[in-house]
Design a protein around this motif. Structure first.
Motif, PDB file in Angstrom:
ATOM      1  N   LYS A 165       8.534  27.173 -69.956  1.00 26.26           N
ATOM      2  CA  LYS A 165       8.673  26.329 -68.764  1.00 26.26           C
ATOM      3  C   LYS A 165       9.898  25.425 -68.785  1.00 26.26           C
ATOM      4  CE  LYS A 165       3.922  26.527 -67.283  1.00 26.26           C
ATOM      5  NZ  LYS A 165       2.673  25.811 -67.090  1.00 26.26           N
ATOM      6  N   GLN A 174       3.995  34.438 -64.123  1.00 30.51           N
ATOM      7  CA  GLN A 174       2.887  33.530 -64.433  1.00 30.51           C
ATOM      8  C   GLN A 174       3.382  32.087 -64.526  1.00 30.51           C
ATOM      9  OE1 GLN A 174       0.539  34.638 -67.876  1.00 30.51           O
ATOM     10  NE2 GLN A 174      -0.026  32.509 -68.250  1.00 30.51           N
ATOM     11  N   ASN A 175       4.477  31.878 -65.236  1.00 34.13           N
ATOM     12  CA  ASN A 175       5.012  30.520 -65.387  1.00 34.13           C
ATOM     13  C   ASN A 175       5.498  29.957 -64.064  1.00 34.13           C
ATOM     14  OD1 ASN A 175       5.475  29.367 -68.402  1.00 34.13           O
ATOM     15  ND2 ASN A 175       5.310  31.588 -68.411  1.00 34.13           N
ATOM     16  N   ARG A 218       4.371  30.678 -61.080  1.00 31.44           N
ATOM     17  CA  ARG A 218       3.174  30.327 -60.292  1.00 31.44           C
ATOM     18  C   ARG A 218       2.568  29.012 -60.754  1.00 31.44           C
ATOM     19  NH1 ARG A 218       0.582  36.385 -60.019  1.00 31.44           N
ATOM     20  NH2 ARG A 218       1.847  37.112 -58.280  1.00 31.44           N
ATOM     21  N   GLU A 219       2.476  28.835 -62.069  1.00 30.54           N
ATOM     22  CA  GLU A 219       1.918  27.592 -62.606  1.00 30.54           C
ATOM     23  C   GLU A 219       2.800  26.393 -62.245  1.00 30.54           C
ATOM     24  OE1 GLU A 219       1.397  28.223 -66.805  1.00 30.54           O
ATOM     25  OE2 GLU A 219      -0.177  29.736 -66.496  1.00 30.54           O
ATOM     26  N   ASP A 238       1.882  23.179 -59.925  1.00 27.38           N
ATOM     27  CA  ASP A 238       2.022  21.810 -60.438  1.00 27.38           C
ATOM     28  C   ASP A 238       3.003  20.971 -59.620  1.00 27.38           C
ATOM     29  OD1 ASP A 238       0.204  22.158 -62.514  1.00 27.38           O
ATOM     30  OD2 ASP A 238       1.744  22.832 -63.927  1.00 27.38           O
TER      31      ASP A 238
END
Length: 109
Positions: free
Chosen positions: A19, A50-51, A53-54, A58
């Motif tokens: 990230k 995936q990262n 989307r996270e 956030d």
């Protein structure tokens, strides 16, 4: 207790291997997925998705889809993401100093 000082919440947002690298690349300006994948070397496409989307969930990055042919998607840093990048920059500087110190110790001893 890390939550009391805010460190737990911060580490949840930037946790993991990728990230901070992704945030660093996006902070330069809007970037398309393919270019981001080229810049963040070693990350799989699945892990990048995936990262992203996270990080979007956030509120750290924004995803904008352009209705063109072919479709285009760009990722950019949000204001919250800019403040996070400002917060982790001193940590990166510390890491460089620490790495140099370790290398000097290994070379000298």
């Amino acid at each position: 207790m890390p939550e009391a000082c805010g460190l737990g919440a911060a580490l949840e947002v930037i946790g993991g291997k990728w990230k901070t690298f992704i945030l660093w690349e996006i902070h330069f300006g809007p970037i398309r997925f393919g270019e981001l994948k080229r810049r963040v070397t070693g990350i799989s496409e699945k892990m990048l998705i995936q990262n992203l989307r996270e990080m979007e969930a956030d509120g750290i990055i924004a995803r904008e889809m352009f209705h063109e042919i072919p479709p285009r998607v760009e990722y950019s840093v949000t204001e919250l993401g800019r403040t996070l990048n400002d917060a982790v920059t001193p940590l990166a500087t510390w890491g460089k100093v620490y790495s140099k110190r370790i290398m000097e110790t290994l070379e000298g001893g």
